[in-house]
Design an enzyme around this catalytic site. Sequence first.
Site, PDB file in Angstrom:
ATOM      1  N   GLU A  81       0.872  -1.242  -0.171  1.00  0.00           N
ATOM      2  CA  GLU A  81       0.053   0.041  -0.165  1.00  0.00           C
ATOM      3  C   GLU A  81       0.972   1.213  -0.061  1.00  0.00           C
ATOM      4  O   GLU A  81       0.467   2.364   0.090  1.00  0.00           O
ATOM      5  CB  GLU A  81      -1.062   0.028   1.235  1.00  0.00           C
ATOM      6  CG  GLU A  81      -0.247  -0.143   2.533  1.00  0.00           C
ATOM      7  CD  GLU A  81      -1.426   0.329   3.599  1.00  0.00           C
ATOM      8  OE1 GLU A  81      -2.044  -0.791   3.610  1.00  0.00           O
ATOM      9  OE2 GLU A  81      -1.197   1.080   4.517  1.00  0.00           O
ATOM     10  N   CYS A 113      -3.360  -4.461   3.905  1.00  0.00           N
ATOM     11  CA  CYS A 113      -2.406  -5.520   4.330  1.00  0.00           C
ATOM     12  C   CYS A 113      -2.336  -6.692   4.054  1.00  0.00           C
ATOM     13  O   CYS A 113      -1.516  -7.506   4.176  1.00  0.00           O
ATOM     14  CB  CYS A 113      -2.509  -5.415   6.115  1.00  0.00           C
ATOM     15  SG  CYS A 113      -1.930  -3.886   6.800  1.00  0.00           S
ATOM     16  N   HIS A 235      -2.636 -12.016  11.046  1.00  0.00           N
ATOM     17  CA  HIS A 235      -2.312 -10.640  10.509  1.00  0.00           C
ATOM     18  C   HIS A 235      -1.936  -9.695  11.819  1.00  0.00           C
ATOM     19  O   HIS A 235      -2.749 -10.035  12.785  1.00  0.00           O
ATOM     20  CB  HIS A 235      -3.119  -9.989   9.813  1.00  0.00           C
ATOM     21  CG  HIS A 235      -2.801  -8.298   9.457  1.00  0.00           C
ATOM     22  ND1 HIS A 235      -1.883  -8.093   9.006  1.00  0.00           N
ATOM     23  CD2 HIS A 235      -3.461  -7.206   9.910  1.00  0.00           C
ATOM     24  CE1 HIS A 235      -1.650  -6.691   8.932  1.00  0.00           C
ATOM     25  NE2 HIS A 235      -2.877  -6.353   9.485  1.00  0.00           N
TER      26      HIS A 235
END
Lengths: 346, 131
Positions: A81, A113, A235
């Site tokens: 990103e 992400c 994550h």
Amino acid sequence: MSVGIVSYGVYIPRYRIKVEEIAKVWGANANSIIDGLMVYEKSVPDMDEDTITIAVEAARYAINRAGINPQKIGALYTGSESHPYAVKPSSTVVAEAVGATPDLTLADFEFACKAGTAAIQTCMGMVDSDMIELGMAIGSDVSQGAPGDALEYTAAAGGVAYIIGKKNQVAKIESTYSFTTDTPDFWRREGMPYPEHGGRFTGEPGYFKHVTSAAQGLMKRMGTKPSDYDYAVFHQPNGKFPTRVAKMLGFTNEQIKPGLVVPRLGNTYSGSCMMGLAATLDIAKPEDRIFMTSFGSGAGSDAFSFEVTDKIEKIRNGAPSVEKMLANPVYINYATYARHKGKIKL
Amino acid sequence: MSVPRFWRRLKNLYNLIGTHCKKCGGFYYPPRNMCPRCRRNGVIVPFKYKGTGEVVTFTIVHSAAKDYAMLTPYILAIIKLDEGPRLTSQVICSHEDIHIGMKVKSAFRKLGEESDRGMIYYGTKFIPLEN
């Protein structure tokens, strides 16, 4: 499915800034932030490092680790990103720098992400359908956090590259499943230097809903349960979220411990979950099973089930481990951090 | 550096690709079209350097051109590659650590950029070998 990870490489810049140093600038309570986020420090790129240079270093380590012929890479995707260009692919630079051009297809991915794990899935499909022999999926970021924003304590830098193929797998990908909805919990508009987020909204309707749904969806599809796995990686926007979601799903702290790199690294965004997987592969033994679920704001999660093969031992020492990359950091103060991150303009 | 000029040197900058004369055994970086020793009798072929070498000499730049002002003070060194050629490059390390004879290896870094709107130039710099 007969595809798997053939090799992997990681890169983490040497510089770190401690949470206390950032908190001092904004008059915040560092202990409260550390307790809340379970993050002690984060990586910071050098002034001449960006998403592309980090992706190249990770990709070169992936190629060197298993002695891969880069000309056999038929697809290369870089998820980030923080691509340096709005228009012009990061992946062309990476492919040229690793010697994979010109006989390949490539593109840049963006999904907050989880762009890196989306790249893994794309490579899986292309390899499994025999369109290509090897595919490279990269997650790399020099993530942004506005000065004084909560993100500034965790937005870090790092990259991970996985080479996906059929032959010489070090970890077989048993299955994958994704869960995706339109949930605007985090975004950055075109031309804006820093992202905006929905505060607590990023938690329940964002991270927890998507991670649990993807993880449970994959286990239901495969007929597996948390105790079937030796390790799990989720994550890591901070230390608290993956620890809590692991507990919600029925995984133990021991299962997530090797892959929980965020307390000493921060959130490497597209590299976050993939970095945790690399740290786990660094210590995994043949026949170990690893469960991984990424999360990308916006929002979606990709869940994966891996089984490590005996070939892991052969390539393990061919490139630096995550632990080696985390060792011997150079700590910097906020002023130097501001220079490194381009927050000071000349 | 103009975009076409950078593009023409891109492979050399990214991967330390120079040339080698198969007749006299000479190694060259940046690449040469003709061997300076063998002249027309030379047999010049592309050659990719390993990327390891040592610092021959160095200076610390405190007052730089505008495009490099953010990087000051930075280390600029002459590196002797293991295969023989010498080249000028930045070395990314502590100013206390840099020394003549220091073993170094190549790293992929940003070399510069043409303002916020222009091209970003990537290529090779050097870091300590033990990193």
